[in-house]
Design a protein around this motif. Structure first.
Motif, mmCIF file in Angstrom:
data_model
loop_
_atom_site.group_PDB
_atom_site.id
_atom_site.type_symbol
_atom_site.label_atom_id
_atom_site.label_comp_id
_atom_site.label_asym_id
_atom_site.label_seq_id
_atom_site.Cartn_x
_atom_site.Cartn_y
_atom_site.Cartn_z
ATOM 1 N N GLU A 423 0.835 -1.201 0.000
ATOM 2 C CA GLU A 423 0.000 0.000 0.000
ATOM 3 C C GLU A 423 0.871 1.252 0.000
ATOM 4 O O GLU A 423 0.682 2.178 0.789
ATOM 5 C CB GLU A 423 -0.941 -0.015 1.205
ATOM 6 N N TYR A 424 1.815 1.245 -0.904
ATOM 7 C CA TYR A 424 2.774 2.351 -1.018
ATOM 8 C C TYR A 424 2.062 3.672 -1.285
ATOM 9 O O TYR A 424 1.166 3.758 -2.128
ATOM 10 C CB TYR A 424 3.765 2.045 -2.141
ATOM 11 N N GLU A 425 2.477 4.690 -0.547
ATOM 12 C CA GLU A 425 1.961 6.044 -0.740
ATOM 13 C C GLU A 425 3.130 7.001 -0.937
ATOM 14 O O GLU A 425 4.118 6.958 -0.192
ATOM 15 C CB GLU A 425 1.139 6.497 0.472
ATOM 16 N N GLU A 426 3.023 7.828 -1.941
ATOM 17 C CA GLU A 426 4.056 8.820 -2.236
ATOM 18 C C GLU A 426 4.263 9.706 -1.015
ATOM 19 O O GLU A 426 3.308 10.153 -0.372
ATOM 20 C CB GLU A 426 3.640 9.678 -3.436
ATOM 21 N N GLY A 427 5.523 9.942 -0.677
ATOM 22 C CA GLY A 427 5.851 10.853 0.417
ATOM 23 C C GLY A 427 6.047 10.184 1.758
ATOM 24 O O GLY A 427 6.550 10.810 2.695
ATOM 25 N N LYS A 428 5.635 8.904 1.889
ATOM 26 C CA LYS A 428 5.814 8.192 3.152
ATOM 27 C C LYS A 428 7.144 7.443 3.159
ATOM 28 O O LYS A 428 7.700 7.109 2.115
ATOM 29 C CB LYS A 428 4.666 7.208 3.381
ATOM 30 N N LYS A 429 7.665 7.182 4.363
ATOM 31 C CA LYS A 429 8.891 6.420 4.525
ATOM 32 C C LYS A 429 8.542 5.001 4.996
ATOM 33 O O LYS A 429 7.649 4.813 5.832
ATOM 34 C CB LYS A 429 9.802 7.086 5.554
ATOM 35 N N TYR A 430 9.284 4.017 4.478
ATOM 36 C CA TYR A 430 8.985 2.620 4.786
ATOM 37 C C TYR A 430 10.249 1.872 5.207
ATOM 38 O O TYR A 430 11.361 2.171 4.738
ATOM 39 C CB TYR A 430 8.392 1.931 3.553
ATOM 40 N N PRO A 431 10.092 0.876 6.074
ATOM 41 C CA PRO A 431 11.235 0.029 6.438
ATOM 42 C C PRO A 431 11.663 -0.838 5.263
ATOM 43 O O PRO A 431 10.862 -1.130 4.360
ATOM 44 C CB PRO A 431 10.713 -0.810 7.598
ATOM 45 N N LEU A 432 12.908 -1.275 5.300
ATOM 46 C CA LEU A 432 13.489 -2.115 4.244
ATOM 47 C C LEU A 432 14.009 -3.409 4.859
ATOM 48 O O LEU A 432 14.740 -3.382 5.851
ATOM 49 C CB LEU A 432 14.629 -1.389 3.547
#
Length: 657
Positions: A423-432
């Protein structure tokens, strides 16, 4: 609205494997496997696709597992293996209808059926000790309290347990009478059996060397059915399998290598010319491995086909692993080789139409699990002809991975993929999360991987690459890890993290996780002992101590020397330097240890040692043991345990990332 993928969705996935054209090309028999409703085992059945009607029909039913379909030479019967009582037996169905008939009675398992050219007999495999006979009225029960006397180094095998002196022997079944004849009795395993075109002999692979425990070879042999004499075709210095004969009987094609780089040697295509009595390697200069080296978690019971000869006897087709994909190659008897199918997919099996204008392939892509496809060999177009996973695909959010390529510290090109959060959203940061495959001589591929999709559904990005040591990129590349565990391979996977962090702005460099199994578990242990960059780690069926691995693993006594280049008694200090346990004091990353209690490949004591060391040092560590689970837990283990394993992994990262 499409749903996020969960660990529990594993039960919805259906695996399609082992396609086989009928002799007239009007039918294709294949195996369909899925997890049963109780989530305690797998159901597999023989399905037949009618090429004229374009429809598939189930030929076996019920709770019993059925697999290994083989058409009789006249196409009027289909043999297969099924466990319908206490043992696995060979059954035959007539294509004009009727119930399946068991072809022979014995208390021992009969598997891997192969028809004789005249259809009057079947050669198969049975595991027997030198004290057991196929004529026994019942199999001797094993007393669990009886002491186990061991005189062989090969006394256990992962997924099998204690071998107790049993070896796979060749058995001939008279189809008319059901009479059984044991053809071999050497104390070694016999496999890859196939009749010569005239039906007078059977080719097979076995280790008949004088010191078979330490001389790890598998040669091609030829057994004459007339006088029972056995002739060796290869040079007692390699590992060979997958034999098939040209239609005129002049050539035997097979796959293997002569261990130039131990188990890191590329599997090549070979022929033996019976007219000239000459052995030749046809793909010596080709940087391609002729086997399926893909690691995954959704293809159950895949069967790589033996080389398939063309009618003109001038060449054959074989499966190969190439640049993150598997492909079908054509190899001529002169040594010319080229791919006839090389796409972004994982082909796990194929069968050639008798007229050679079509092929049936079982294949998976990153966004669609395994199905059957009809391949036009003239136009190269492939059409999907089964839809067993269509509802799963249509109902769930499946993320297509993006291919990446970068240079490692020494200029070597590394290939891999990045999976964005579901549920990727532009501008958010996500763990890798960094995933490291096992082997080390295996390969991530363009194929659906359930574990990665589960992690993406939980809001993680996943990076997975093929570091040096992986198959699919040439001989020097796959050999690059030997003697350098935790060296160049460590730099490769760390560079992968650096590359994607620098290329994708949505990744949070403060929330990094790492996981892997087997060699990937070793790498996870190694990584957290070398750096504190990762905020969470999950190590699975791992290696922590090469000194003890040498004596407790079913392959430790030769694998350690082959891979690290050092012997326990000659260089114990070197083995300790390669051991992640040595660096346990450096570990500050919260570590979850997952391990099967019946893992004979990387025994559970490897996990115990690491856990005890970390716990004594008051580190943040948790240990989860899976009862009765062998090394292949993530791929073919108990279904409920597989689901729980996925939830342990995703839960750990959810807690700490």
């Amino acid at each position: 609205m499409k749903k996020l993928i969960a660990a529990e969705d594993l039960v919805q996935l259906i695996s399609v494997t082992d396609p086989n054209y009928s002799p007239d090309g009007t039918k294709v028999a294949y195996v369909q496997t899925k997890i049963n409703e109780k989530k305690d085992s797998y159901n597999s059945h023989i399905i037949v696709y009618d090429t004229n009607q374009g429809q598939s029909y189930a030929w076996t039913h019920g709770k019993e597992k059925s697999h290994s379909p083989k058409w009789s030479p006249d196409g009027k019967k289909l043999a297969f293996v099924s466990k319908r009582d206490e043992t696995s037996s060979i059954y035959v169905l007539r294509t004009d209808g009727g119930e399946a008939k068991k072809v022979a009675e014995t208390p021992y398992d009969l598997t891997q059926p192969v028809w004789a050219p005249d259809g009057k007999s079947i050669v198969c495999s049975a595991k027997l000790t030198n004290k057991e006979s196929l004529d026994d009225e019942k199999k001797a029960e094993i007393d669990s309290y009886e002491p186990l006397e061991i005189e062989s180094l090969q006394y256990k095998a992962d997924g099998v347990g204690f071998t107790r002196g049993k070896y796979s022997q060749l058995v001939l079944i008279d189809f008319a009478t059901g009479a059984l004849q044991q053809l071999t009795d050497h104390e070694t395993n016999h496999s890859s059996h196939v009749f010569t075109p005239d039906g007078q002999a059977i080719a097979f692979t076995a280790n008949y060397s004088e010191d078979k425990e330490l001389n790890y070879v598998y040669d091609i042999h030829l057994l004459s059915l007339d006088d029972k004499k056995i002739r060796r075709l290869t040079n007692e210095n390699g590992m060979f399998s997958s034999v098939s004969f040209s239609n005129d009987g002049r050539y035997a094609a097979f796959l293997g290598h002569e261990k130039e780089f131990k188990n890191a040697t590329l599997t090549k295509a070979w022929i033996y010319d019976f007219h000239e009595e000459k052995l030749s390697c046809l793909t010596e200069s080709l940087e391609v491995i002729f086997e399926d080296a893909v690691v995954g978690d959704t293809v159950f019971g895949a069967v790589s086909p033996d080389p398939i000869w063309t009618k003109d006897n001038k060449g054959f087709y074989a499966l190969a692993t190439d640049q993150g994909n598997t492909a079908i190659y054509y190899i001529s008897i002169e040594g010319h080789a080229y791919p006839v199918r090389l796409e972004k997919e994982h082909i796990n099996g194929f069968s050639l139409h008798p007229e050679e204008h079509m092929a049936i392939i079982s294949s998976a892509t990153p966004s669609w699990p395994s199905e059957l496809y009809e391949l036009n060999l003239e136009t190269k177009e492939a059409k999907r002809i089964t839809d067993v996973n269509e509802s799963f695909v249509n109902e769930h959010i499946i993320i297509e991975p993006e291919e990446i390529e970068f240079e490692s510290y020494d200029g070597m090109t590394i290939h891999g993929w990045l999976l964005k959060p579901a549920e990727y959203e532009e501008g958010k940061k996500y763990p890798l999360i960094l995933e490291v495959h096992g082997g080390p001589h295996a390969m991530y591929a363009n194929a659906y991987f359930h574990e990665f999709q589960v992690l993406a559904a939980k809001g993680n990005a996943v990076v997975f690459v093929n570091p040096r040591g992986s198959h699919g990129y040439g001989q020097a590349y796959v050999d690059g890890v030997r003697g350098d565990y935790g060296g160049g391979d460590y730099e490769d996977v760390m560079k992968a993290v650096d590359y994607v962090l620098g290329s994708y702005q949505f990744l949070d460099e403060t929330r990094l996780g790492v996981t892997g199994g087997s060699y990937g578990g070793f790498m996870t242990n190694w990584i957290v002992g070398q750096t504190n960059r990762f905020k969470a780690a999950v190590t699975q069926r791992s290696i922590s101590n090469w000194l003890s691995f040498y004596g407790v693993s079913d392959i430790g006594y030769f694998f350690t020397d082959w891979q690290l280049g050092y012997d326990l008694f000659e260089n114990p200090t070197k083995l300790w330097e390669f051991s992640p346990l040595k660096y346990a004091e450096n570990i500050s990353t919260p570590l979850l240890i997952l391990h099967g209690e019946r893992d004979d490949r990387c025994p559970v004591e490897q996990a115990e040692q690491l856990f005890v060391a970390l716990k004594k040092m008051k580190k943040n560590v948790k240990f989860v043991r899976f009862p009765n689970a062998a090394h292949n837990l993530s791929r073919s283990g108990h279904p409920e345990q597989r689901i729980k394993r996925l939830n342990y992994i995703s839960g750990w990262f959810e807690d700490y990332l």
